[in-house]
Design a protein around this motif. Structure first.
Motif, mmCIF file in Angstrom:
data_model
loop_
_atom_site.group_PDB
_atom_site.id
_atom_site.type_symbol
_atom_site.label_atom_id
_atom_site.label_comp_id
_atom_site.label_asym_id
_atom_site.label_seq_id
_atom_site.Cartn_x
_atom_site.Cartn_y
_atom_site.Cartn_z
ATOM 1 N N GLY B 30 0.894 -1.160 -0.107
ATOM 2 C CA GLY B 30 0.094 0.073 -0.060
ATOM 3 C C GLY B 30 0.917 1.276 -0.092
ATOM 4 N N VAL B 103 -5.606 6.686 4.118
ATOM 5 C CA VAL B 103 -4.408 5.533 4.512
ATOM 6 C C VAL B 103 -5.318 4.110 4.293
ATOM 7 C CG1 VAL B 103 -3.269 4.584 6.308
ATOM 8 C CG2 VAL B 103 -3.085 6.866 5.926
ATOM 9 N N ASN B 105 -7.613 3.386 2.548
ATOM 10 C CA ASN B 105 -8.026 3.014 1.267
ATOM 11 C C ASN B 105 -6.730 2.453 0.658
ATOM 12 O OD1 ASN B 105 -10.453 3.673 1.130
ATOM 13 N ND2 ASN B 105 -10.223 5.740 0.208
ATOM 14 N N ARG B 106 -5.438 2.364 1.019
ATOM 15 C CA ARG B 106 -4.515 2.075 0.366
ATOM 16 C C ARG B 106 -3.600 1.138 1.179
ATOM 17 N NH1 ARG B 106 -3.650 2.553 -4.833
ATOM 18 N NH2 ARG B 106 -1.490 2.572 -4.481
#
Lengths: 160, 265
Positions: B30, B103, B105-106
């Motif tokens: 991520g 954060v 989301n990744r």
């Protein structure tokens, strides 16, 4: 490295070093300077864009990671010369002072409203955890997002 | 950021080969910790191997009554998973409290535990639930043995986390006292009643996640806040920094344990 992606509906490509950040590609190579860099430490959220429909900090992503993706920036939000309801609401509710954080605030809020069209004030404030505004104290930002949510629910209803 | 070569392998096998053949290579999933690290020039990898999109590392599945989560599954996916919410709601709510929405989301599960930040949330769940970490070398590493020290794990230099299996607890909850700026845990306590006994994992307080055995014993004798009150947490091995002194962290361990107990029911 050669990368290609769709930015605001337009196919673009460019030559980048692997260490190029997505925000650098957007600003320096595509000239899309609406996406801001506030902190450079992944905290302020001024650089939030959507990557494949999901909000992300474009300063915390390599441009090569977005190869093949669809990216939407603040410049891609208004349709047909008409402001997006969030942009309109920030204008009407004075959801900004200096305006530096606004692109990130709006892109982040747009992600919230696509997941949760009717958020509570508390949910809006929680969602803005990753977006810092150093001018306004957030009150009018939250007001604008709640107003935009209401407008967008009305539009969705009218479209049915 | 220093320059590096970027690779996006098409398979786990290719990623493992690249990692094994480049001693200065690092994995990127991520990137929510590693890219800030690169930006500050705290790392200088020769090659960055992007495994964030590998299909083999994706997916959340039900297994043996618990859940198995791929290493490249993002925090937001765990937080939003109906399966995780049904089987281990404490894990979903832990994921929902990591960092901020972007954060989440990744950032990925595998990235978080392989990095083993002393204040990260996921290590508390891996230890607190007695989870098993699976790797590209076919190993199944017990959560208790995976985290070996500050930013250190049992992973070999060319080994990749592929998934984590979390058994379903009878009851569990996570409570954290977050740093208001970063949302990292100043102290986080994951408390679980499992088939193999009571587990209490503490993150943020010390250089590495650890089990608070005194709390486990007290709660095994009696599942009550009074049991937590009866325990003394030794501050001598806890962190002191600008955010909190060791004795305050020792105090917070008990407060968070009591909040987790109340939430677990």
């Amino acid at each position: 490295m050669r990368i290609s992606m769709t930015v605001n509906g337009r196919a673009v490509s460019g030559e980048v070093e692997p260490r190029t950040l997505l925000v650098e590609f957007l600003r320096n190579q595509l000239g899309l300077t609406g996406t801001h860099v506030g902190c450079d430490t992944s905290q302020c959220g001024c650089c939030v864009v959507h990557v494949d429909g999901v909000s992300a900090k474009s300063c915390t992503m390599l441009a090569v990671q977005a190869d093949g993706c669809s990216v939407t920036t603040i410049e891609g939000l208004a349709q047909g010369g008409k402001l997006h309801p969030l942009q309109q609401a920030f204008h009407e509710h004075h959801g900004l002072q200096c305006g530096f954080c606004t692109p990130g605030m709006i892109m982040s809020a747009a992600d919230l409203l696509q997941r949760n069209p009717d958020p509570t004030e508390h949910e809006v404030r929680e969602w803005l955890e990753g977006n810092l505004c150093r001018c306004t104290g957030y009150h009018n930002i939250v007001k604008a997002i709640l107003a935009a949510a209401q407008t967008m629910r009305g539009m969705a209803k009218a479209a049915e | 950021m220093y320059a590096f070569n970027y690779h996006r392998p098409a398979s786990l096998a290719e990623a493992a080969r690249l990692l094994a053949s480049n001693p200065e290579a690092k994995l990127l999933a991520g990137g929510q910790t590693y890219i800030p690290t690169l930006k500050q020039r705290l790392a200088r990898p020769s090659d960055v191997i992007d495994i964030g999109g590998l299909a083999e590392l994706k997916g959340i599945t039900e297994e043996a009554g618990g859940v198995t989560i791929g290493a490249a599954v993002r925090h937001a996916e765990v937080a939003g998973s109906a399966l995780v919410r049904r089987l281990i709601p404490a894990l979903a709510s832990l994921a929902e409290g990591i960092g901020d929405p972007q954060v989440r989301n990744r950032g990925t599960l595998g990235g978080s535990i392989a990095n083993n930040d002393p204040a990260a949330d996921y290590p508390a769940a891996v230890v607190g639930l007695g989870a098993t970490v699976r790797t590209s070398k076919g190993r199944a590493i017990a959560g208790d043995a995976f985290f070996t020290g500050m930013f250190e794990t049992a992973l070999e230099p060319d080994e990749i986390v592929t998934a984590v299996h979390f058994p379903k607890p009878e009851k569990a909850a996570y409570a954290k006292f977050p740093n208001p700026a970063s949302r990292y845990a100043i102290v986080g306590v994951f408390l679980a009643k499992t088939a193999s006994g009571i587990r209490v994992a503490v993150t943020g307080a010390a250089p590495c996640v650890f089990r608070a055995t005194a709390l486990e014993q007290a709660l095994a004798a009696s599942w009550s806040a009074a049991s937590i009150d009866s325990v003394t947490i030794d501050p001598s091995n806890l962190n002191s920094d600008i955010h909190a002194q060791a004795d305050y962290r020792a105090h917070l361990v008990k407060v968070m344990a009591k909040r987790a107990l109340a939430a677990a029911g």
